[in-house]
Design a protein around this motif. Structure first.
Motif, mmCIF file in Angstrom:
data_model
loop_
_atom_site.group_PDB
_atom_site.id
_atom_site.type_symbol
_atom_site.label_atom_id
_atom_site.label_comp_id
_atom_site.label_asym_id
_atom_site.label_seq_id
_atom_site.Cartn_x
_atom_site.Cartn_y
_atom_site.Cartn_z
ATOM 1 N N ALA A 45 -20.932 -9.189 -12.320
ATOM 2 C CA ALA A 45 -20.813 -10.397 -13.147
ATOM 3 C C ALA A 45 -19.469 -10.475 -13.872
ATOM 4 N N SER A 46 -18.703 -9.412 -13.867
ATOM 5 C CA SER A 46 -17.393 -9.431 -14.536
ATOM 6 C C SER A 46 -16.489 -10.457 -13.887
ATOM 7 N N ASN A 47 -15.792 -11.234 -14.717
ATOM 8 C CA ASN A 47 -14.984 -12.324 -14.188
ATOM 9 C C ASN A 47 -13.609 -12.446 -14.841
ATOM 10 N N TYR A 48 -13.283 -11.510 -15.716
ATOM 11 C CA TYR A 48 -11.979 -11.560 -16.378
ATOM 12 C C TYR A 48 -11.414 -10.155 -16.421
ATOM 13 N N PHE A 49 -10.151 -9.992 -15.941
ATOM 14 C CA PHE A 49 -9.571 -8.665 -15.759
ATOM 15 C C PHE A 49 -8.143 -8.650 -16.315
ATOM 16 N N PRO A 50 -7.991 -8.220 -17.565
ATOM 17 C CA PRO A 50 -6.640 -8.144 -18.139
ATOM 18 C C PRO A 50 -6.044 -6.757 -17.983
ATOM 19 N N TRP A 51 -4.735 -6.686 -18.052
ATOM 20 C CA TRP A 51 -4.001 -5.425 -18.081
ATOM 21 C C TRP A 51 -3.168 -5.392 -19.359
ATOM 22 N N TYR A 52 -3.188 -4.214 -20.003
ATOM 23 C CA TYR A 52 -2.465 -4.048 -21.246
ATOM 24 C C TYR A 52 -1.451 -2.915 -21.116
ATOM 25 N N LYS A 53 -0.342 -3.092 -21.783
ATOM 26 C CA LYS A 53 0.692 -2.056 -21.901
ATOM 27 C C LYS A 53 0.714 -1.593 -23.348
ATOM 28 N N GLN A 54 0.624 -0.291 -23.555
ATOM 29 C CA GLN A 54 0.655 0.229 -24.923
ATOM 30 C C GLN A 54 1.784 1.239 -25.066
ATOM 31 N N GLU A 55 2.727 0.910 -25.907
ATOM 32 C CA GLU A 55 3.818 1.834 -26.219
ATOM 33 C C GLU A 55 3.397 2.712 -27.390
ATOM 34 N N LEU A 56 4.062 3.824 -27.523
ATOM 35 C CA LEU A 56 3.695 4.823 -28.523
ATOM 36 C C LEU A 56 3.665 4.221 -29.928
ATOM 37 N N GLY A 57 2.542 4.380 -30.607
ATOM 38 C CA GLY A 57 2.426 3.913 -31.980
ATOM 39 C C GLY A 57 2.210 2.425 -32.141
ATOM 40 N N LYS A 58 1.986 1.714 -31.041
ATOM 41 C CA LYS A 58 1.795 0.265 -31.108
ATOM 42 C C LYS A 58 0.441 -0.136 -30.532
ATOM 43 N N GLY A 59 0.035 -1.374 -30.805
ATOM 44 C CA GLY A 59 -1.189 -1.884 -30.237
ATOM 45 C C GLY A 59 -0.984 -2.299 -28.793
ATOM 46 N N PRO A 60 -2.063 -2.407 -28.016
ATOM 47 C CA PRO A 60 -1.948 -2.849 -26.620
ATOM 48 C C PRO A 60 -1.433 -4.280 -26.546
ATOM 49 N N GLN A 61 -0.552 -4.521 -25.588
ATOM 50 C CA GLN A 61 -0.023 -5.869 -25.364
ATOM 51 C C GLN A 61 -0.455 -6.357 -23.997
ATOM 52 N N LEU A 62 -1.017 -7.554 -23.966
ATOM 53 C CA LEU A 62 -1.420 -8.147 -22.698
ATOM 54 C C LEU A 62 -0.188 -8.422 -21.841
ATOM 55 N N ILE A 63 -0.182 -7.914 -20.606
ATOM 56 C CA ILE A 63 0.959 -8.166 -19.727
ATOM 57 C C ILE A 63 0.620 -9.116 -18.587
ATOM 58 N N ILE A 64 -0.626 -9.090 -18.148
ATOM 59 C CA ILE A 64 -1.057 -10.016 -17.108
ATOM 60 C C ILE A 64 -2.569 -9.977 -17.051
ATOM 61 N N ASP A 65 -3.192 -11.071 -16.645
ATOM 62 C CA ASP A 65 -4.633 -11.077 -16.472
ATOM 63 C C ASP A 65 -4.988 -11.929 -15.266
ATOM 64 N N ILE A 66 -6.192 -11.743 -14.778
ATOM 65 C CA ILE A 66 -6.643 -12.497 -13.609
ATOM 66 C C ILE A 66 -8.118 -12.812 -13.774
ATOM 67 N N ARG A 67 -8.494 -13.992 -13.311
ATOM 68 C CA ARG A 67 -9.903 -14.377 -13.347
ATOM 69 C C ARG A 67 -10.475 -14.266 -11.942
ATOM 70 N N SER A 68 -11.785 -14.253 -11.859
ATOM 71 C CA SER A 68 -12.430 -13.936 -10.588
ATOM 72 C C SER A 68 -12.292 -15.041 -9.546
ATOM 73 N N ASN A 69 -11.770 -16.189 -9.933
ATOM 74 C CA ASN A 69 -11.637 -17.262 -8.958
ATOM 75 C C ASN A 69 -10.293 -17.225 -8.207
ATOM 76 N N VAL A 70 -9.486 -16.210 -8.480
ATOM 77 C CA VAL A 70 -8.227 -16.043 -7.732
ATOM 78 C C VAL A 70 -8.113 -14.604 -7.256
ATOM 79 N N GLY A 71 -7.341 -14.389 -6.195
ATOM 80 C CA GLY A 71 -7.228 -13.056 -5.637
ATOM 81 C C GLY A 71 -5.946 -12.335 -6.019
ATOM 82 N N GLU A 72 -4.942 -13.115 -6.469
ATOM 83 C CA GLU A 72 -3.670 -12.486 -6.802
ATOM 84 C C GLU A 72 -2.934 -13.354 -7.816
ATOM 85 N N LYS A 73 -2.196 -12.690 -8.687
ATOM 86 C CA LYS A 73 -1.385 -13.387 -9.678
ATOM 87 C C LYS A 73 -0.119 -12.600 -9.890
ATOM 88 N N LYS A 74 0.997 -13.318 -9.995
ATOM 89 C CA LYS A 74 2.290 -12.635 -10.115
ATOM 90 C C LYS A 74 3.086 -13.210 -11.274
#
Lengths: 111, 116
Positions: free
Chosen positions: A29-58
């Motif tokens: 049932a999962s339909n949202y897939f984000p990726w986060y980059k976290q540098e030392l001492g900082k909070g996670p930053q969203l770098i890219i995300d994809i929803r289940s209705n697409v197969g690829e995002k650039k």
């Protein structure tokens, strides 16, 4: 509940090489897939995300692919640079559910 | 720029002394989250607010409480901090769009809590 597995835990590449990080999820049932980059001492930053209705995002050097049948998604970074060095987390959620994170991948890009 | 702001960035507290961490957002997101992140681990969800509705994770200790007085602010209260509570505490927000899809997760920079 959802379970997200992330591999590898550590990835070392030379500057200019490509890096690939893979995640699998358990809840169909999962339909949202984000990726986060976290540098030392900082909070996670969203770098890219994809929803289940697409197969690829650039987005420039970063791409994400999703295979719903196999329940896995991957982050691809091309032409890596030293400033790409960080911990990367994948995550998954469905509808109103909260994000479930993978355990993270430490990416080291050597000059 | 719209963002999630956490204060303070670093907090030192004494063992057993109550401490409050704060989070504010200018994104007008209806959901706010508190995560605990220990070294080399993924963020662990403690609880979240969906508007004013509080949702506690089953394994969140009673020592951790939260308040959300309005849309913009959320607080994390640790009633009696122990050495094991030393961690980075992350606030995040998200919004629910049409069809119930949850998206737009945005994290603050975190508060590093040290317990002495």
């Amino acid at each position: 509940g959802e379970n997200v597995e992330q591999h590898p835990s550590t990835l070392s590449v030379q500057e200019g090489d490509s890096a690939v990080i893979k995640c699998t999820y358990s809840d169909s049932a999962s339909n949202y897939f984000p990726w986060y980059k976290q540098e030392l001492g900082k909070g996670p930053q969203l770098i890219i995300d994809i929803r289940s209705n697409v197969g690829e995002k650039k987005d420039q050097r970063i791409a994400v692919t999703l295979n719903k049948t196999a329940k896995h998604f991957s982050l691809h970074i091309t032409e890596t640079q030293p400033e790409d060095s960080a911990v990367y987390f994948c995550a998954a959620s469905s509808g109103y559910s909260t994000l479930t994170f993978g355990k993270g991948t430490m990416l080291l890009v050597s000059p | 720029d719209a963002m999630v702001i956490q204060n303070p960035r670093y907090q030192v507290t004494q063992f057993g002394k109550p401490v409050t961490l704060s989070c504010s957002q200018t994104l007008n997101h209806n959901v706010m989250y508190w995560y605990q992140q220990k070294s080399s681990q993924a963020p662990k969800l403690l609880f979240h607010y969906y508007d004013k509705d509080f949702n506690n994770e089953a394994d969140t200790p009673d020592n951790f409480q939260s308040r959300r007085p309005n849309t913009s602010f959320c607080f994390l209260d640790i009633r009696s901090p122990g050495l094991g509570d030393a961690a980075m505490y992350l606030c995040a927000t998200s919004t629910h769009g049409t069809g119930g899809l949850n998206y737009g997760y945005t994290f603050g920079s975190g508060t590093r809590l040290t317990v002495v």
